[in-house]
Design a protein around this motif. Sequence first.
Motif, PDB file in Angstrom:
ATOM      1  N   LEU A 138       0.844  -1.204   0.000  1.00  0.00           N
ATOM      2  CA  LEU A 138       0.000   0.000   0.000  1.00  0.00           C
ATOM      3  C   LEU A 138       0.876   1.250   0.000  1.00  0.00           C
ATOM      4  O   LEU A 138       1.869   1.325   0.740  1.00  0.00           O
ATOM      5  CB  LEU A 138      -0.894   0.012   1.236  1.00  0.00           C
ATOM      6  N   HIS A 139       0.485   2.243  -0.810  1.00  0.00           N
ATOM      7  CA  HIS A 139       1.239   3.498  -0.844  1.00  0.00           C
ATOM      8  C   HIS A 139       0.333   4.681  -0.497  1.00  0.00           C
ATOM      9  O   HIS A 139       0.689   5.831  -0.717  1.00  0.00           O
ATOM     10  CB  HIS A 139       1.901   3.684  -2.218  1.00  0.00           C
ATOM     11  N   ASP A 140      -0.874   4.402   0.009  1.00  0.00           N
ATOM     12  CA  ASP A 140      -1.761   5.468   0.490  1.00  0.00           C
ATOM     13  C   ASP A 140      -2.322   4.986   1.828  1.00  0.00           C
ATOM     14  O   ASP A 140      -1.796   4.051   2.421  1.00  0.00           O
ATOM     15  CB  ASP A 140      -2.864   5.753  -0.535  1.00  0.00           C
ATOM     16  N   ASP A 141      -3.418   5.624   2.299  1.00  0.00           N
ATOM     17  CA  ASP A 141      -3.915   5.207   3.622  1.00  0.00           C
ATOM     18  C   ASP A 141      -5.091   4.224   3.539  1.00  0.00           C
ATOM     19  O   ASP A 141      -5.884   4.114   4.469  1.00  0.00           O
ATOM     20  CB  ASP A 141      -4.271   6.448   4.460  1.00  0.00           C
ATOM     21  N   SER A 142      -5.172   3.486   2.415  1.00  0.00           N
ATOM     22  CA  SER A 142      -6.273   2.521   2.283  1.00  0.00           C
ATOM     23  C   SER A 142      -5.932   1.199   2.992  1.00  0.00           C
ATOM     24  O   SER A 142      -4.835   1.035   3.515  1.00  0.00           O
ATOM     25  CB  SER A 142      -6.570   2.270   0.801  1.00  0.00           C
ATOM     26  N   GLY A 214      16.683  -0.239   5.356  1.00  0.00           N
ATOM     27  CA  GLY A 214      16.361   1.105   4.860  1.00  0.00           C
ATOM     28  C   GLY A 214      16.305   2.096   6.005  1.00  0.00           C
ATOM     29  O   GLY A 214      17.175   2.124   6.867  1.00  0.00           O
ATOM     30  N   LYS A 215      15.200   2.870   6.016  1.00  0.00           N
ATOM     31  CA  LYS A 215      15.056   3.880   7.083  1.00  0.00           C
ATOM     32  C   LYS A 215      14.106   3.419   8.188  1.00  0.00           C
ATOM     33  O   LYS A 215      13.774   4.205   9.082  1.00  0.00           O
ATOM     34  CB  LYS A 215      14.518   5.175   6.468  1.00  0.00           C
ATOM     35  N   GLY A 216      13.617   2.194   8.067  1.00  0.00           N
ATOM     36  CA  GLY A 216      12.702   1.699   9.100  1.00  0.00           C
ATOM     37  C   GLY A 216      11.306   2.287   8.975  1.00  0.00           C
ATOM     38  O   GLY A 216      10.508   2.231   9.913  1.00  0.00           O
ATOM     39  N   GLU A 217      10.991   2.846   7.784  1.00  0.00           N
ATOM     40  CA  GLU A 217       9.704   3.531   7.596  1.00  0.00           C
ATOM     41  C   GLU A 217       8.593   2.569   7.164  1.00  0.00           C
ATOM     42  O   GLU A 217       7.432   2.976   7.072  1.00  0.00           O
ATOM     43  CB  GLU A 217       9.842   4.617   6.509  1.00  0.00           C
ATOM     44  N   ASN A 218       8.942   1.327   6.847  1.00  0.00           N
ATOM     45  CA  ASN A 218       7.931   0.376   6.367  1.00  0.00           C
ATOM     46  C   ASN A 218       6.950   0.050   7.493  1.00  0.00           C
ATOM     47  O   ASN A 218       7.343  -0.058   8.655  1.00  0.00           O
ATOM     48  CB  ASN A 218       8.600  -0.904   5.852  1.00  0.00           C
ATOM     49  N   VAL A 219       5.695  -0.142   7.102  1.00  0.00           N
ATOM     50  CA  VAL A 219       4.626  -0.319   8.094  1.00  0.00           C
ATOM     51  C   VAL A 219       4.050  -1.732   8.002  1.00  0.00           C
ATOM     52  O   VAL A 219       3.766  -2.229   6.907  1.00  0.00           O
ATOM     53  CB  VAL A 219       3.504   0.709   7.843  1.00  0.00           C
ATOM     54  N   ARG A 220       3.888  -2.368   9.171  1.00  0.00           N
ATOM     55  CA  ARG A 220       3.237  -3.678   9.245  1.00  0.00           C
ATOM     56  C   ARG A 220       2.110  -3.599  10.274  1.00  0.00           C
ATOM     57  O   ARG A 220       2.157  -2.800  11.207  1.00  0.00           O
ATOM     58  CB  ARG A 220       4.253  -4.774   9.658  1.00  0.00           C
ATOM     59  N   ASP A 221       1.116  -4.488  10.105  1.00  0.00           N
ATOM     60  CA  ASP A 221      -0.074  -4.515  10.963  1.00  0.00           C
ATOM     61  C   ASP A 221       0.055  -5.787  11.818  1.00  0.00           C
ATOM     62  O   ASP A 221      -0.049  -6.891  11.294  1.00  0.00           O
ATOM     63  CB  ASP A 221      -1.296  -4.551  10.018  1.00  0.00           C
ATOM     64  N   TRP A 222       0.335  -5.622  13.121  1.00  0.00           N
ATOM     65  CA  TRP A 222       0.745  -6.769  13.944  1.00  0.00           C
ATOM     66  C   TRP A 222      -0.414  -7.355  14.746  1.00  0.00           C
ATOM     67  O   TRP A 222      -1.169  -6.632  15.396  1.00  0.00           O
ATOM     68  CB  TRP A 222       1.870  -6.353  14.897  1.00  0.00           C
ATOM     69  N   ARG A 293       3.826  -0.829   2.901  1.00  0.00           N
ATOM     70  CA  ARG A 293       2.830  -0.889   3.992  1.00  0.00           C
ATOM     71  C   ARG A 293       1.827  -2.001   3.739  1.00  0.00           C
ATOM     72  O   ARG A 293       1.381  -2.197   2.607  1.00  0.00           O
ATOM     73  CB  ARG A 293       2.095   0.455   4.075  1.00  0.00           C
ATOM     74  N   TYR A 294       1.513  -2.749   4.826  1.00  0.00           N
ATOM     75  CA  TYR A 294       0.403  -3.699   4.794  1.00  0.00           C
ATOM     76  C   TYR A 294      -0.608  -3.241   5.848  1.00  0.00           C
ATOM     77  O   TYR A 294      -0.214  -2.870   6.965  1.00  0.00           O
ATOM     78  CB  TYR A 294       0.833  -5.116   5.198  1.00  0.00           C
TER      79      TYR A 294
END
Length: 349
Positions: A138-142, A214-222, A293-294
């Motif tokens: 994902l590259h937006d807030d969906s 990288g910069k640690g900016e990747n997002v996961r849903d835990w 992002r997931y």
Amino acid sequence: MKSILITGGAGFIGSHVVSLFVEKYPEYKIVNLDALTYAGNLENLKEVEGASNYHFEKADIQDSETLKKIFQEHGITDVIHLAAESHVDRSISDPLAFVATNVMGTVNLLNVSKEAWSDNLNEHLFYHVSTDEVYGSLHDDSFFLETTPYDPQSPYSASKASSDHFVRAYANTYKMRTVISNCSNNYGPNHFPEKLIPLCINNIRNNKPLPIYGKGENVRDWLFVKDHARAIDTVFHKGKSGDTYNIGGFNEWKNIDIVRLLCQKMDEKLGREKGTSEKLITFVKDRAGHDLRYAIDATKIKEELDWEPSLQFEEGIEITIDWYLNNQDWLDHVTSGEYQSYYEEHYQS
Ligand code: NAD
Ligand code: TYD
């Protein structure tokens, strides 16, 4: 009587699913089939290994003759399929191993199930456990919905997407009863320490660098692993044949924030001065094709099957850290041997 084949039951999530089913359903026969790869660890099942309704079979899902024997011997009525190669980084260095187990192995298991159940396909269920990574990045807030088109970006997610397609194709073509769930990132006890959270807990404890891609900016849903196991129980018993259910915690974190949280909590638990462990954070080369992002929308499973996570993240992460600190033997056993050589190859190149 149900005789359920759970594949991959010696792994991280499978071990929680096996334990839950063995303890909650003494009237079911639970057959754990696992090839015991580097990720399979029978120590994860110590609490249930003596139970009279539990059986273990060491086998590879690619070996159809052995599968047939196991189906016959145990009168398998249903399958919950978790066995897989599961680590994205390993899939980047060896994609074919992922095709072999995740695609060929799954199709093989579908074939053996179809054949064994050919007289009364309607009375049996093939439950395939999958991942949110099939939906891509994902590259937006969906959010990912069950209807989001598949767009896998890594060899791991491509192999899981392929296996999901085969399961749906078998439902459509051969009228097998199937169900699929796609879950977000899990955390908790028994997690193999080459994945982000257990790796960092282990390294903080041992004062080793914490490698952040990288910069640690990747997002996961835990999601806490026992909540995933509860969801699998729910989908197995209440899910609609042919349907898909997304499972997630509505709990998004940037990698760097999770690692900082682990550092803070472990400084407190280990009696270290505040800020000590954060000094171990080391930014390293980014993962190739790293998904940004997931995020799962788990509304359907809540509304239709009445499942939702039982634990808040703050609580789950405390339980997880405490478990690793109190189970040093488990960690020592997995961090020796194969795990060490993999670790060195991966991080020193
Ligand atoms: P894991 O790597 O910890 O465990 C996989 C298990 O499968 C191991 O016990 C391994 O020995 C076994 N296995 C591997 N290849 C096999 C083969 N050819 N034949 C028989 N057994 C074999 O994985 P996990 O994290 O517990 O994931 C379990 C399932 O859940 C996978 O299908 C994965 O795609 C899915 N999933 C995982 C996550 C996560 O965050 N870990 C999230 C969503 C979905
Ligand atoms: P991981 O636990 O491998 O799960 P997945 O890739 O299936 O989401 O990784 C979680 C996130 O942490 C992912 O964005 C990659 C990142 N990561 C690091 O930054 N450093 C590491 O050493 C590892 C293993 C992962």
